[in-house]
Design an enzyme around this catalytic site. Structure first.
Site, mmCIF file in Angstrom:
data_model
loop_
_atom_site.group_PDB
_atom_site.id
_atom_site.type_symbol
_atom_site.label_atom_id
_atom_site.label_comp_id
_atom_site.label_asym_id
_atom_site.label_seq_id
_atom_site.Cartn_x
_atom_site.Cartn_y
_atom_site.Cartn_z
ATOM 1 N N ASP A 47 6.715 10.241 13.670
ATOM 2 C CA ASP A 47 5.731 9.766 12.692
ATOM 3 C C ASP A 47 4.792 10.886 12.262
ATOM 4 O O ASP A 47 4.447 11.021 11.081
ATOM 5 C CB ASP A 47 4.922 8.610 13.282
ATOM 6 C CG ASP A 47 5.761 7.361 13.486
ATOM 7 O OD1 ASP A 47 6.817 7.242 12.835
ATOM 8 O OD2 ASP A 47 5.370 6.516 14.314
ATOM 9 N N GLU A 126 2.752 -9.361 12.320
ATOM 10 C CA GLU A 126 3.710 -9.763 13.354
ATOM 11 C C GLU A 126 4.069 -8.571 14.222
ATOM 12 O O GLU A 126 3.985 -7.420 13.765
ATOM 13 C CB GLU A 126 4.983 -10.320 12.697
ATOM 14 C CG GLU A 126 5.724 -9.273 11.879
ATOM 15 C CD GLU A 126 6.857 -9.856 11.060
ATOM 16 O OE1 GLU A 126 7.982 -9.857 11.585
ATOM 17 O OE2 GLU A 126 6.626 -10.285 9.914
ATOM 18 N N LYS A 128 6.069 -5.628 15.885
ATOM 19 C CA LYS A 128 7.212 -4.821 15.441
ATOM 20 C C LYS A 128 8.147 -4.652 16.631
ATOM 21 O O LYS A 128 7.877 -3.885 17.547
ATOM 22 C CB LYS A 128 6.744 -3.460 14.923
ATOM 23 C CG LYS A 128 7.864 -2.600 14.364
ATOM 24 C CD LYS A 128 7.309 -1.288 13.801
ATOM 25 C CE LYS A 128 8.422 -0.449 13.182
ATOM 26 N NZ LYS A 128 9.399 -0.002 14.192
ATOM 27 N N ASP A 130 11.017 -3.494 19.013
ATOM 28 C CA ASP A 130 11.696 -2.213 19.212
ATOM 29 C C ASP A 130 13.147 -2.493 19.583
ATOM 30 O O ASP A 130 13.513 -2.558 20.754
ATOM 31 C CB ASP A 130 10.997 -1.423 20.316
ATOM 32 C CG ASP A 130 11.405 0.040 20.308
ATOM 33 O OD1 ASP A 130 12.123 0.450 19.380
ATOM 34 O OD2 ASP A 130 10.994 0.771 21.227
ATOM 35 N N GLU A 184 15.773 -8.458 14.200
ATOM 36 C CA GLU A 184 15.931 -7.401 15.195
ATOM 37 C C GLU A 184 16.652 -7.932 16.426
ATOM 38 O O GLU A 184 16.289 -8.971 16.987
ATOM 39 C CB GLU A 184 14.560 -6.864 15.600
ATOM 40 C CG GLU A 184 14.580 -5.444 16.116
ATOM 41 C CD GLU A 184 14.616 -4.419 14.997
ATOM 42 O OE1 GLU A 184 14.658 -3.213 15.311
ATOM 43 O OE2 GLU A 184 14.612 -4.804 13.804
ATOM 44 N N TYR A 236 12.952 -12.182 10.852
ATOM 45 C CA TYR A 236 11.654 -11.957 10.221
ATOM 46 C C TYR A 236 11.755 -11.614 8.731
ATOM 47 O O TYR A 236 10.744 -11.377 8.078
ATOM 48 C CB TYR A 236 10.884 -10.839 10.924
ATOM 49 C CG TYR A 236 11.642 -9.526 11.047
ATOM 50 C CD1 TYR A 236 11.876 -8.710 9.942
ATOM 51 C CD2 TYR A 236 12.115 -9.091 12.280
ATOM 52 C CE1 TYR A 236 12.562 -7.526 10.052
ATOM 53 C CE2 TYR A 236 12.795 -7.897 12.404
ATOM 54 C CZ TYR A 236 13.022 -7.114 11.288
ATOM 55 O OH TYR A 236 13.703 -5.934 11.395
ATOM 56 N N LYS A 324 1.446 1.492 13.954
ATOM 57 C CA LYS A 324 2.101 1.924 15.185
ATOM 58 C C LYS A 324 1.118 2.038 16.348
ATOM 59 O O LYS A 324 -0.058 2.361 16.175
ATOM 60 C CB LYS A 324 2.793 3.276 14.956
ATOM 61 C CG LYS A 324 3.819 3.281 13.832
ATOM 62 C CD LYS A 324 4.991 2.354 14.104
ATOM 63 C CE LYS A 324 5.943 2.919 15.128
ATOM 64 N NZ LYS A 324 6.708 4.097 14.660
ATOM 65 N N CYS A 429 21.360 35.824 22.109
ATOM 66 C CA CYS A 429 21.861 34.454 22.208
ATOM 67 C C CYS A 429 22.490 34.209 23.571
ATOM 68 O O CYS A 429 23.351 34.996 23.997
ATOM 69 C CB CYS A 429 22.887 34.207 21.105
ATOM 70 S SG CYS A 429 23.711 32.601 21.212
ATOM 71 N N CYS A 432 26.568 33.650 22.898
ATOM 72 C CA CYS A 432 27.506 34.678 22.433
ATOM 73 C C CYS A 432 27.008 36.100 22.640
ATOM 74 O O CYS A 432 27.768 37.058 22.430
ATOM 75 C CB CYS A 432 27.843 34.457 20.960
ATOM 76 S SG CYS A 432 26.480 34.829 19.825
ATOM 77 N N CYS A 447 20.077 33.010 16.394
ATOM 78 C CA CYS A 447 21.227 33.838 16.732
ATOM 79 C C CYS A 447 21.848 34.367 15.444
ATOM 80 O O CYS A 447 22.036 33.628 14.476
ATOM 81 C CB CYS A 447 22.242 33.013 17.511
ATOM 82 S SG CYS A 447 23.850 33.815 17.716
ATOM 83 N N CYS A 453 29.472 32.786 17.084
ATOM 84 C CA CYS A 453 28.761 32.109 18.167
ATOM 85 C C CYS A 453 29.381 30.743 18.422
ATOM 86 O O CYS A 453 29.384 29.888 17.529
ATOM 87 C CB CYS A 453 27.290 31.951 17.798
ATOM 88 S SG CYS A 453 26.329 31.052 19.026
#
Length: 705
Positions: A47, A126, A128, A130, A184, A236, A324, A429, A432, A447, A453
């Site tokens: 978010d 309402e 939310k 998950d 949901e 919903y 949230k 790296c 590689c 890299c 790689c």
């Protein structure tokens, strides 16, 4: 989370680079969360990054990317399921994070509708849930189809699995001829704990949290497995309807309950922001005792007529938002710092933690962002965490929100071991051995090995076969890793020569673990089916840095065919005609243009692309049909006061009909719609001889009088 520079302090070049970085991170996060059910970015971080992206786009509107995260919904459907095109798109929600944001949301709604601050405006509020979004289609009262959200437009057909959920009615009495119920799928805490006990007893993998368990259970190819899982469903919302459910959101939810669906008892009707926030506080206090996971509260304008007027942005409705909950915290030991190499060569440090429960979920990994973050500074050199660096052996604070891998937020120096030493980012790296270079303005080391790689090659090919790219049935990330390790494929072109290089291919493949004669034959057939493919998918599939799915389609629409596109990219250089044409495309900036030109003008990369193109029939792109629109292709300017619709409504309508809406009048303007108080724009239009209409004339022109 890393302290990042204030968007207001960024230069234009820094803003371009930051938007590119955000697009890459957020697009990968969408795929991890929605397609793989294995999120690697917390809700709070996701978010926050989306908000940062929006802030920069607001400050630098001309730099908005064609693959902007602001225009993305979910991710493409996963492998193994047939696809369902939603009759009504399943969009995501915008987010708010504090009381002031709620007031601003209400203010935007009122402004769009032309309502005063004192006018009564009701909202529903309402929890939310998950879980995993699901759409249920009923025809003549019978359940005929169930689909996941997918990318919002196309989802996965999970009808057989949905029928096993007790909360999903198979038949509904007195229902409209067509009824799409949306909600949901989730798993309660007691059911989740019991499931993990059964998984452990059977020696099977345990789930990290209820959301992953619910998503994994619903998306089983064997519905018998889904039947054995304790899934629930809250309704919903709705999609396609042959007859309205009610005149209000609250009334529609009551009707869904009357049809036999479970609806959330904590849904309440609120008059304005104060009551919305009060209900949010109530739900927040009840959260720990609900028995299922929620990550916020959703607010929706109650009047469905007003919802219709408010309409939608590209990916979210204007009439709803999600408030949230904040992230959660815990302390644990940092045991090691590993380096992972991504598709673009980025070296990403990952913290290996002593497992700790954070918000009910056991976590053992965290991203450390980049070397600056580990050192305790931001990209400008300013201190973060009061300048405290992060070392192996440290006692660290981690945070998460929802169900994902946490981030390191702080370090307790009082508990730092005497043996702890500063972390040094490798300059080569780990996969590689190629030099790992940090370019000026870039937050990460990359890299330089390219396809040499193994990590980059594998990640590029995983991207190549992804759902939004070539989408080869039966060839996913696991198979790509296997074939690369076995030496069967080293670059995308190798995929299309598998059958030729191994005879029929069947005998060698069917003898490998996990393969049989039928699955092997199906794979080769699926590869052949993808030899004919659209230009936009090919451009995206190449995995060029800064070029996302939307940008691929944008470039395809502009160049139309592969020859024109590839020739332009091979010749584009700063100041020449091909370059000027490329950056003239709305949504293509200098950073993306340079990335495209660099890729196509490197001999090794171009040779690999040519080898791929030899095996493909790349279809020309088609433009949307706006032949019936009287304003398609025209540049329109709105000025003065519009009385029958808001400026935002007028702009949205014009753009939907193929017009380009500009904020200023110029010789390129085709039409000016002038209301009372048109002022200087009206005068300039008259001076330039540009056609002018009043609001009534505009509505008559577009057939909305």
């Amino acid at each position: 989370m890393t302290a990042l520079p204030d968007p207001n302090t960024l230069s234009e070049d820094e803003a371009k680079a930051e938007l590119a970085r955000l697009a890459e991170i957020l697009n990968e996060a969408n795929t991890a969360y929605h397609t793989q059910d294995a999120p690697d970015l917390s809700d709070a971080d996701y978010d926050a990054l989306k908000r940062r992206n929006a802030d920069i786009e607001r400050l630098f509107p001309a730099l908005k990317r064609a693959d902007s995260p602001a225009d993305q919904v979910g991710a493409s459907p996963a492998e193994g399921f047939t696809k369902v095109t939603h009759a009504v798109a399943m969009l995501s929600l915008s987010n708010v994070f504090d009381d002031a944001d709620v007031g601003e949301f209400d203010g935007r709604v009122r402004k769009y509708l032309g309502l005063s601050a004192n006018a009564s405006l009701a909202y529903t509020a309402e929890p939310k849930i998950d879980g995993l979004s699901l759409s249920l289609r009923y025809e003549n009262g019978k359940l005929v189809q169930a689909a996941t959200r997918g990318d919002g437009t196309v989802g996965e057909n999970v009808t057989a699995n949905a029928r096993t959920i007790d909360d999903v009615p198979h038949e509904i009495a007195d229902a409209p001829e067509v009824l799409e119920v949306r909600g949901e799928v989730y798993m309660s805490h007691p059911d989740f704990e019991a499931l993990n006990v059964r998984q452990a007893e059977a020696g099977d993998k345990q789930f990290a949290n209820p959301r992953n368990a619910a998503a994994g259970s619903l998306r089983q190819l064997d519905s018998a497995i889904t039947r054995a899982r304790p899934l629930r469903f809250f309704a919903y919302a709705w999609g396609a309807l042959s007859a309205p459910l009610a005149e209000t959101q609250a009334g529609a939810i009551e009707q869904l309950a009357a049809y036999g669906f479970q609806t959330n008892p904590l849904t309440a009707l609120c008059d304005g922001p104060d009551e919305m926030i009060a209900h949010y506080r109530k739900i927040e206090q009840l959260r720990a005792d609900l028995g299922y996971d929620i990550d916020g509260v959703v607010y929706k304008v109650n009047d469905l007529v007003l919802q219709g007027r408010l309409g939608f942005r590209s990916t979210t409705p204007r009439w709803a938002t999600a408030h949230k909950f904040p992230a959660e915290l815990a302390w644990t030991h940092l045991e090691a710092i590993d380096i992972q190499v991504g598709r673009t060569g980025a070296l990403s440090p990952v913290a290996r933690l002593t497992p700790v429960t954070v918000g009910g979920v056991v976590v053992s990994n965290a991203t450390l962002h980049n070397e600056d973050y580990i050192a305790g500074r931001d990209s400008k050199g300013a201190d973060i965490r009061n300048g405290k660096d992060i070392r192996v052996g440290d006692w660290v604070q981690v945070y998460r929100a929802g169900d994902v891998i946490p981030k390191v937020a702080d370090v307790d120096l009082a508990k730092r071991p005497e043996t702890a030493v500063p972390f040094v980012m490798p300059d080569h790296c780990p996969d590689c051995g190629s030099a790992a270079v940090r370019e000026p303005g870039d937050a990460v080391r990359r890299c330089t090995g390219g396809l040499v790689c193994p990590a980059q090659a594998v990640e590029k090919m995983k991207h190549f076969v992804g759902r939004s790219a070539f989408d080869i049935e039966g060839l996913g990330a696991k198979q790509v890793e296997q074939f690369y390790a076995d030496g069967w494929i080293k670059e995308p072109a190798d995929i299309f020569t598998l059958r030729d290089r191994y005879g029929s291919g069947l005998q060698q493949l069917k003898n490998r673990e996990g393969w049989g004669e039928r699955s092997a034959a199906n794979l080769f057939d699926a590869i052949d089916e993808r030899r004919e493919i659209g230009l936009g998918r090919v451009v995206f599939a190449l995995g060029i840095r800064h070029v996302g799915e939307a940008a691929g389609n944008l470039l395809a629409a502009h160049y139309q065919d592969w020859q024109s596109f590839s020739t332009a990219m091979r010749t584009a250089a700063l100041g020449n005609t091909a370059w000027d044409d490329l950056i003239s495309i709305d949504g293509v900036g200098g950073v993306m243009a340079q990335s495209l030109a660099t890729t196509f003008q490197q001999d090794a990369e171009w040779a690999s692309i040519e080898r791929l193109a030899e095996h493909l029939s790349i279809q020309e792109a088609t433009r949307p049909d706006t032949s019936d629109s009287p304003v398609a292709g025209k540049t329109v300017v709105f000025t003065g006061t519009l009385e029958r619709m808001s400026r935002a409504e007028a702009k949205a309508r014009a753009e939907a009909m193929g017009a380009k809406v500009s904020g200023s009048v110029s010789a390129k303007t085709d039409l000016v719609v002038a209301g009372p108080g048109a002022g200087s724009k009206g005068k300039k239009a008259a001076e330039l001889g540009i056609e002018m209409l009043d609001e009534d004339g505009w509505l008559a022109l577009i057939g909305a009088a």
